[in-house]
Motif scaffolding. Structure first.
Motif, short mmCIF file in Angstrom:
data_model
loop_
_atom_site.label_atom_id
_atom_site.label_comp_id
_atom_site.label_asym_id
_atom_site.label_seq_id
_atom_site.Cartn_x
_atom_site.Cartn_y
_atom_site.Cartn_z
N ALA A 96 43.30 -9.90 18.60
CA ALA A 96 43.08 -11.01 17.66
C ALA A 96 41.89 -10.76 16.75
O ALA A 96 41.97 -10.93 15.54
N HIS A 97 40.78 -10.34 17.31
CA HIS A 97 39.55 -10.12 16.54
C HIS A 97 38.84 -8.91 17.11
O HIS A 97 39.22 -8.37 18.15
N ASP A 98 37.79 -8.50 16.43
CA ASP A 98 36.96 -7.43 16.95
C ASP A 98 35.99 -8.01 17.97
O ASP A 98 35.13 -8.83 17.64
N PHE A 99 36.16 -7.59 19.21
CA PHE A 99 35.28 -8.01 20.30
C PHE A 99 34.48 -6.81 20.77
O PHE A 99 34.95 -5.67 20.71
N SER A 100 33.29 -7.07 21.26
CA SER A 100 32.47 -5.99 21.79
C SER A 100 31.66 -6.49 22.98
O SER A 100 31.36 -7.68 23.10
N PHE A 101 31.34 -5.55 23.86
CA PHE A 101 30.54 -5.86 25.04
C PHE A 101 29.06 -5.72 24.70
O PHE A 101 28.64 -4.76 24.04
N TRP A 102 28.28 -6.69 25.17
CA TRP A 102 26.83 -6.68 25.04
C TRP A 102 26.21 -6.85 26.41
O TRP A 102 26.71 -7.61 27.24
N ARG A 103 25.12 -6.14 26.63
CA ARG A 103 24.36 -6.25 27.87
C ARG A 103 23.10 -7.07 27.61
O ARG A 103 22.43 -6.91 26.59
N LEU A 104 22.78 -7.97 28.55
CA LEU A 104 21.53 -8.73 28.48
C LEU A 104 20.52 -8.04 29.40
O LEU A 104 20.74 -7.94 30.60
N LEU A 105 19.44 -7.57 28.82
CA LEU A 105 18.40 -6.89 29.57
C LEU A 105 17.29 -7.90 29.89
O LEU A 105 16.48 -8.24 29.02
N PRO A 106 17.25 -8.39 31.13
CA PRO A 106 16.33 -9.47 31.48
C PRO A 106 14.86 -9.08 31.32
O PRO A 106 14.45 -7.98 31.70
N LEU A 107 14.11 -10.01 30.76
CA LEU A 107 12.67 -9.86 30.62
C LEU A 107 11.94 -10.68 31.68
O LEU A 107 10.97 -10.21 32.29
N LYS A 108 12.42 -11.89 31.91
CA LYS A 108 11.84 -12.79 32.91
C LYS A 108 12.94 -13.75 33.36
O LYS A 108 13.86 -14.06 32.61
N ILE A 109 12.84 -14.20 34.60
CA ILE A 109 13.84 -15.09 35.17
C ILE A 109 13.16 -16.36 35.67
O ILE A 109 12.18 -16.30 36.41
N ARG A 110 13.68 -17.48 35.26
CA ARG A 110 13.21 -18.78 35.73
C ARG A 110 14.27 -19.33 36.68
O ARG A 110 15.41 -19.55 36.30
N TYR A 111 13.89 -19.54 37.94
CA TYR A 111 14.84 -20.02 38.93
C TYR A 111 14.32 -21.32 39.54
O TYR A 111 13.16 -21.41 39.95
N ILE A 112 15.19 -22.32 39.59
CA ILE A 112 14.88 -23.59 40.22
C ILE A 112 15.92 -23.82 41.30
O ILE A 112 17.12 -23.92 41.02
N GLY A 113 15.48 -23.87 42.54
CA GLY A 113 16.41 -24.01 43.65
C GLY A 113 16.70 -25.45 44.02
O GLY A 113 17.43 -25.72 44.96
N GLY A 114 16.13 -26.39 43.30
CA GLY A 114 16.25 -27.82 43.60
C GLY A 114 14.92 -28.47 43.31
O GLY A 114 14.00 -27.85 42.76
N PHE A 115 14.77 -29.73 43.69
CA PHE A 115 13.53 -30.44 43.41
C PHE A 115 12.32 -29.72 44.02
O PHE A 115 12.27 -29.43 45.22
N GLY A 116 11.36 -29.38 43.18
CA GLY A 116 10.11 -28.78 43.65
C GLY A 116 10.19 -27.30 43.95
O GLY A 116 9.17 -26.69 44.28
N GLN A 117 11.37 -26.68 43.82
CA GLN A 117 11.52 -25.25 44.12
C GLN A 117 11.62 -24.49 42.80
O GLN A 117 12.71 -24.17 42.33
N ILE A 118 10.48 -24.21 42.22
CA ILE A 118 10.41 -23.66 40.87
C ILE A 118 9.73 -22.29 40.93
O ILE A 118 8.64 -22.16 41.48
#
Length: 242
Positions: free
Chosen positions: A118-140
């Protein structure tokens, strides 16, 4: 690995899509969010398949800075559930990079095969610089990618071969995995579509389910042992949480 980093990786590897935020070229200085399916490559980096005519593609070509936000569950109070934001730089995959990840992507999202007509599609990779994870209330937590993402020892041909083997020769085992995991598959044949050291991935219809192993699996011999053990009910009472 720190528990928060383990939880963050499991969340990222268990979901099928996230919100890709890129810097808009149309409304300068403001982020644009797009719902985007993804898979993880052999190093644990998210890989997306995007159209050349999409606004987020134009944004990434102008400025590679972006983020991918993934939420554990949207039921009930969303703030009580885990979520992760991967801040990254995006890059188009080289021909070699595409060959390494395209098969996995199309196993997870088989309908994507038609996109290329249908269109020109291409794969892109995201190279992480930093990750913010919140596991629930107060778990930051702020996490470093090197401490969070995991390389996949089966990435590429080994993963493909394992999926073909299980889908062609062990369909009854895959159905038993679903029975033990309470995954509904009525009228559908469960298909193994992915594998890493911590889990295997089954697709039923359009949904992909992460089934965690009881222990780390790093070799084909260990994989054979684990997939046989998974056919027994007692395995599922002792395995670690997905």
């Amino acid at each position: 690995m720190h528990q928060a980093a383990r939880d963050a990786y499991q969340l990222l590897s268990s979901r099928q899509y996230g919100i890709l935020s890129s810097l808009s070229v149309k409304v300068r200085g403001y982020p644009l969010g797009s719902v985007t399916p993804y898979v993880l490559d052999g190093d644990g980096n998210p890989v997306i398949l995007i159209s050349d005519i999409a606004q987020h593609t134009a944004n990434l070509k102008e400025d590679t800075r972006c983020s991918l936000t993934v939420v554990e569950n949207t039921d009930g109070d969303v703030q009580a559930h885990g979520r992760i934001c991967v801040m990254a730089n995006a890059e188009p995959l080289s021909e070699h990079g595409v060959s390494a990840v395209a098969a996995r992507y199309l196993r997870f999202y088989p309908d994507a095969e038609t996109y290329f007509t249908a269109h020109d599609f291409s794969f892109w990779r995201l190279l992480p610089l930093k990750i913010r994870y919140i596991g629930g209330f107060g778990q930051i937590h702020w996490l470093d990618p090197d401490d969070t993402l995991k390389a996949n020892p089966f990435s590429g041909p080994a993963e493909t071969a394992a999926c073909v083997h299980m889908n062609e020769r062990h369909q009854e085992a895959l159905r038993r995995y679903c029975d033990f995991s309470n995954i509904e598959y009525s009228g559908e044949q469960p298909l193994m579509v992915g594998l890493d050291s911590e889990a295997l991935y089954l697709r039923v219809g359009l949904a992909v389910h992460r089934l965690a192993f009881r222990r780390n699996v790093l070799t084909n011999d260990r994989l054979r042992e684990e997939t046989l053990a998974m056919c027994r009910a007692d395995y599922w009472r002792t395995r670690r949480a997905a």
